[in-house]
Scaffold this active site. Structure first.
Site, PDB file in Angstrom:
ATOM      1  N   ARG A 155       0.793  -1.230   0.000  1.00  0.00           N
ATOM      2  CA  ARG A 155       0.000   0.000   0.000  1.00  0.00           C
ATOM      3  C   ARG A 155       0.823   1.276   0.000  1.00  0.00           C
ATOM      4  O   ARG A 155       0.252   2.357  -0.071  1.00  0.00           O
ATOM      5  CB  ARG A 155      -0.984  -0.014   1.170  1.00  0.00           C
ATOM      6  CG  ARG A 155      -1.985  -1.155   0.943  1.00  0.00           C
ATOM      7  CD  ARG A 155      -3.111  -1.187   1.894  1.00  0.00           C
ATOM      8  NE  ARG A 155      -4.049  -2.221   1.486  1.00  0.00           N
ATOM      9  CZ  ARG A 155      -4.776  -2.930   2.318  1.00  0.00           C
ATOM     10  NH1 ARG A 155      -4.695  -2.716   3.618  1.00  0.00           N
ATOM     11  NH2 ARG A 155      -5.608  -3.845   1.860  1.00  0.00           N
TER      12      ARG A 155
ATOM     13  N   GLY B 145      -2.580  -7.973  11.457  1.00  0.00           N
ATOM     14  CA  GLY B 145      -2.965  -8.742  12.645  1.00  0.00           C
ATOM     15  C   GLY B 145      -4.443  -8.987  12.605  1.00  0.00           C
ATOM     16  O   GLY B 145      -4.920  -9.657  11.695  1.00  0.00           O
TER      17      GLY B 145
ATOM     18  N   ASN C  52      -8.443  -4.834  15.151  1.00  0.00           N
ATOM     19  CA  ASN C  52      -9.433  -5.549  15.952  1.00  0.00           C
ATOM     20  C   ASN C  52      -8.829  -6.758  16.660  1.00  0.00           C
ATOM     21  O   ASN C  52      -7.755  -7.217  16.318  1.00  0.00           O
ATOM     22  CB  ASN C  52     -10.535  -6.038  15.015  1.00  0.00           C
ATOM     23  CG  ASN C  52      -9.948  -6.839  13.850  1.00  0.00           C
ATOM     24  OD1 ASN C  52      -9.382  -6.263  12.921  1.00  0.00           O
ATOM     25  ND2 ASN C  52     -10.032  -8.156  13.916  1.00  0.00           N
TER      26      ASN C  52
ATOM     27  N   ASP D  41     -15.246  -6.769  14.239  1.00  0.00           N
ATOM     28  CA  ASP D  41     -14.158  -6.518  13.284  1.00  0.00           C
ATOM     29  C   ASP D  41     -14.116  -5.075  12.809  1.00  0.00           C
ATOM     30  O   ASP D  41     -13.882  -4.794  11.635  1.00  0.00           O
ATOM     31  CB  ASP D  41     -14.256  -7.471  12.074  1.00  0.00           C
ATOM     32  CG  ASP D  41     -13.026  -7.394  11.154  1.00  0.00           C
ATOM     33  OD1 ASP D  41     -13.128  -7.794   9.985  1.00  0.00           O
ATOM     34  OD2 ASP D  41     -11.968  -6.890  11.610  1.00  0.00           O
TER      35      ASP D  41
ATOM     36  N   LYS E 248     -13.790   1.784  11.525  1.00  0.00           N
ATOM     37  CA  LYS E 248     -14.389   0.938  10.491  1.00  0.00           C
ATOM     38  C   LYS E 248     -15.886   0.724  10.690  1.00  0.00           C
ATOM     39  O   LYS E 248     -16.606   0.407   9.752  1.00  0.00           O
ATOM     40  CB  LYS E 248     -13.652  -0.410  10.456  1.00  0.00           C
ATOM     41  CG  LYS E 248     -13.982  -1.301   9.268  1.00  0.00           C
ATOM     42  CD  LYS E 248     -13.101  -2.537   9.312  1.00  0.00           C
ATOM     43  CE  LYS E 248     -13.637  -3.603   8.382  1.00  0.00           C
ATOM     44  NZ  LYS E 248     -13.141  -4.937   8.724  1.00  0.00           N
TER      45      LYS E 248
ATOM     46  N   TRP F 292     -10.352   1.078   4.308  1.00  0.00           N
ATOM     47  CA  TRP F 292      -9.058   1.720   4.536  1.00  0.00           C
ATOM     48  C   TRP F 292      -8.720   2.794   3.519  1.00  0.00           C
ATOM     49  O   TRP F 292      -7.710   3.496   3.660  1.00  0.00           O
ATOM     50  CB  TRP F 292      -7.945   0.659   4.585  1.00  0.00           C
ATOM     51  CG  TRP F 292      -7.818  -0.181   3.355  1.00  0.00           C
ATOM     52  CD1 TRP F 292      -8.431  -1.372   3.104  1.00  0.00           C
ATOM     53  CD2 TRP F 292      -7.021   0.100   2.195  1.00  0.00           C
ATOM     54  NE1 TRP F 292      -8.072  -1.837   1.868  1.00  0.00           N
ATOM     55  CE2 TRP F 292      -7.209  -0.958   1.285  1.00  0.00           C
ATOM     56  CE3 TRP F 292      -6.170   1.160   1.836  1.00  0.00           C
ATOM     57  CZ2 TRP F 292      -6.577  -0.999   0.053  1.00  0.00           C
ATOM     58  CZ3 TRP F 292      -5.536   1.113   0.611  1.00  0.00           C
ATOM     59  CH2 TRP F 292      -5.750   0.056  -0.270  1.00  0.00           C
TER      60      TRP F 292
END
Lengths: 111, 576
Positions: free
Chosen positions: B136, B197, B264, B315, B339, B402
């Site tokens: 990214r 993660g 998360n 999440d 999120k 994101w």
């Protein structure tokens, strides 16, 4: 040659043929897995991340329920993955576990 | 070579290098800290530490954007999972990364390749990963570029030549299955990068590395990183807690503080029901997951934090959002999307809540979040089995994803994409798998479904970042997954999922220009100048994990859209 010897030869050949090819066809009990264990493996290895609805619905990955793919293909896909699409689980899962997953997949009904 | 001669040679080399590098060190730190005043370059992931994703260039503006055309194109190749990166630009040179952490330096005016660097990755490991092999973006500072790899390394390249300067292995990715996909952050001679993660049951470290030598200076575990934090994980579940910080944080220069969003906890979904403090998969608040944390960049020690979602059971990472530094009416704010579809507004000096406002329309994982305290009100916790009643909203894909929003200091507006979608799910009890390698610990099987108020869709909102008041909105039939760009030419650029890049009037939302790039967008977008001319660089190429479902949900063009193709498409005005 006399009839009894010919018969022994024929039976012997048939036995050898059956032993080497699995003919007549019978279930390969070494490969048969347990669908319940397969369901647990499916959940704890994150398969549902891509195989939506526990494999019953197409999503990131194809729908597994009712798949036309044969066992050999599915085993290869699980163990080798597909670049950019699915990880390779060959190092993480034993043959018996892969068989359990296949049994689970075969037990699924689509949605 | 004898040891003494080697030692002497090394000493001379080190002395020479120090003398050569010293002036550039101070200059680059100043450049970065004043980057928002230098419109010609794009020196860090979000353009500057302010995280505005804003270009001060106005050569391309509302009057002439209708004439915008392709200047040049570059194909990176091996574009597995698309082109997800945010380019960088300095002194007319454009730098960008592709999948497998392949790095390109191109002449910003012509696209001519100046140099390339392709690291050798552990291909066997890459084959075992899901959140891979995309990259990214990079960081830049002290004459070097910095890039993470999915096999757990941080690599420094000489900016002029592309030659590797150091290559440090930070994580045991072979065992943990995760590495680095997010851009690092350069801060005053240090490079900071956060591990993947979340649903991967480990401890989600953030690393601080010396930029000159590549030596690891510190490591902060987002899961149980302090004794206080460990106590918030019942039954020692911090060992497999998840966490991480997989997108770049930012740096508050005034207070010498690094802010980072954390991921998360694992498993994503819990079976505790309302008893999540004492029962279930990971009893307790689960610090410091789904939080914003403030660290000392020199030591990695925690200064303060706010946990956006205590015991996140949905999440809804805090890792994915930009950290936008806005000063207004005597206040120093930090604006951060979570999120779950809420935007958190903090006092930058101490992390106290100033406001919380929802950007997604379909939210039911909580009834609301108290805008004064950040307390979750009416949270939805589940027990094992099929979840009854309404589908869970937003979906696991996020009320926001994101892809970064943008802030224009000219209009005072925050431009942010929000998503409308939900999931049906059945919560499953799982045991974390860590041998022979760590596997995803989800804790549910789920399926994406439309929200109660209509079809799955997305919308770009222009809002006051502090109050959340809407100025204008543009709807998209599929949620856009690319970052957006605001410019001083009063434009907002939005590369959408179907492949069209749009330019809107930043004040009114009127569409002024669009172009079909031929593939969906899941990356960044920047503007820079080369030879006195302004360019807009749009990474184009589809294949992110969220986008993988678009063929099922939306049909074409996604059903047939390749997930291994991509190009950097650069636009400019015609020469006169």
């Amino acid at each position: 040659m006399d009839r009894s010897r010919a018969l022994i030869l024929i039976l012997g050949a048939a036995f050898v043929l059956a032993a080497s090819t699995g003919w007549p066809a019978r279930a390969d009990t070494a490969a048969a897995g347990d669908a319940n264990r397969g369901e647990e493996l499916f959940a704890s290895n994150g398969c549902g991340w891509c195989h939506a609805n526990a494999g019953r619905t197409a999503g990131k990955g194809p729908q597994l329920a009712g798949t036309a793919r044969d066992d050999g293909f599915i085993k290869f896909r699980i163990t080798h993955g597909k670049e950019g699409a699915m990880p390779a689980f060959g190092g993480a899962l034993k043959d018996a576990q892969v068989a359990d997953l296949i049994a689970y997949i075969r037990s699924l009904k689509g949605q | 070579m004898r040891n003494r001669t080697k030692g002497l040679a090394a000493a001379v080399f080190a002395l020479g290098t120090t003398l050569a590098v010293s002036p550039a060190v101070a200059q680059t730190a100043q450049q970065l800290e004043a980057a928002d005043q230098n419109p010609n370059d794009w020196l860090s992931y979000h353009g500057s530490y302010k995280d505005y994703d804003f270009s001060g260039l106005d050569q391309i503006n509302t009057n002439n954007v209708k004439d915008l055309q392709v200047a040049w194109t570059h194909f990176p190749g091996r574009t597995t999972r698309g082109l997800q990166s945010m380019p960088l630009a300095m002194d007319g040179v454009l730098y960008y990364s592709g999948s497998y952490s392949r790095v390109f330096a191109l002449d910003g005016a012509t696209g001519k390749v100046l140099w390339t660097y392709f690291p050798q990755l552990d291909d066997e490991l890459v084959a075992r990963q899901t959140h891979s092999p995309y990259n990214r973006g990079m960081a830049m500072g002290d004459g070097r570029l910095y890039i993470g790899t999915v096999d757990g390394r941080l690599i420094a390249l000489d900016t002029k030549t592309g030659k590797p300067v150091w290559d440090t292995k930070l994580e045991n990715s072979e065992k943990l299955t995760v590495g680095f996909t997010g851009a690092p952050l350069f801060v005053r001679g240090k490079v900071i990068i956060g591990s993947q993660g979340g649903e991967w049951p480990a401890r989600g470290p953030i690393f601080g590395v010396d930029a000159a030598s590549g030596k690891k200076l510190w490591e902060f575990y987002t899961v149980g990183g302090t004794d206080e934090a460990k106590k918030t994980w019942g039954n020692d579940t911090w060992r497999t807690g998840g966490g991480g910080g997989w997108m770049p944080g930012t740096y508050d220069t005034a207070t010498n503080t690094v802010w980072w969003g954390t991921a998360n906890p694992a498993p994503l979904y819990d079976w505790s029901g309302a008893d999540w403090k004492t029962a279930g998969a990971r009893p307790g608040d689960n610090l410091y997951t789904s939080s914003v944390i403030a660290l000392d960049p020199d030591t990695g020690k925690l200064k303060f934090y706010h946990q956006e979602l205590p015991h996140d059971a949905w999440d809804f990472d805090s890792a994915l959002g930009e950290l936008v530094q806005i000063d207004r009416d005597g206040h120093q704010y930090m604006v951060h999307p979570n999120k779950g579809g809420f935007i958190f507004v903090y006092d930058r000096n101490d992390g106290k809540i100033a406001n919380v406002w929802p950007i997604s329309k379909n939210i039911n994982f909580v009834k609301s979040i108290d805008p004064h305290t950040g307390e979750l009100i009416g949270r939805r916790d589940f027990t094992a089995g099929p979840v009854q009643g309404e589908p869970l909203c937003p979906a696991i894909m996020g009320g926001v994803s994101w892809n970064s929003g943008a802030y224009s200091p000219k209009t005072g507006l925050y431009y942010k994409v929000a998503n409308e979608w939900c999931i049906t799910l059945t919560v499953q009890k799982t045991t974390p798998v860590t041998e022979p390698q760590v596997q995803l610990n989800i804790g549910a099987e789920f399926k994406g479904v439309p929200p109660p108020d209509g079809p799955m869709r997305g919308h770009l909102d222009a809002r006051d970042p502090i109050s959340g008041q809407v100025k204008w909105q543009v709807n998209f039939p599929q949620p856009p997954l690319s970052s957006v760009l605001a410019t001083a030419g009063n434009l907002v650029f939005v590369p959408d999922a179907a492949g069209i890049t749009h330019a809107y009037n930043a004040e009114t939302g009127q569409e002024l220009w669009s172009h079909n790039d031929g593939l969906g967008h899941v990356g960044g977008i920047i503007s820079y100048a080369a030879g006195g001319k302004q360019y807009i660089a749009v990474p184009t190429g589809w294949g992110s994990l969220v986008g993988d479902d678009y063929g099922t949900w939306f049909g074409e063009p996604f059903k047939s859209m390749p997930k291994d193709a991509g190009a950097l498409i650069v636009y400019s005005l015609p020469s006169h």
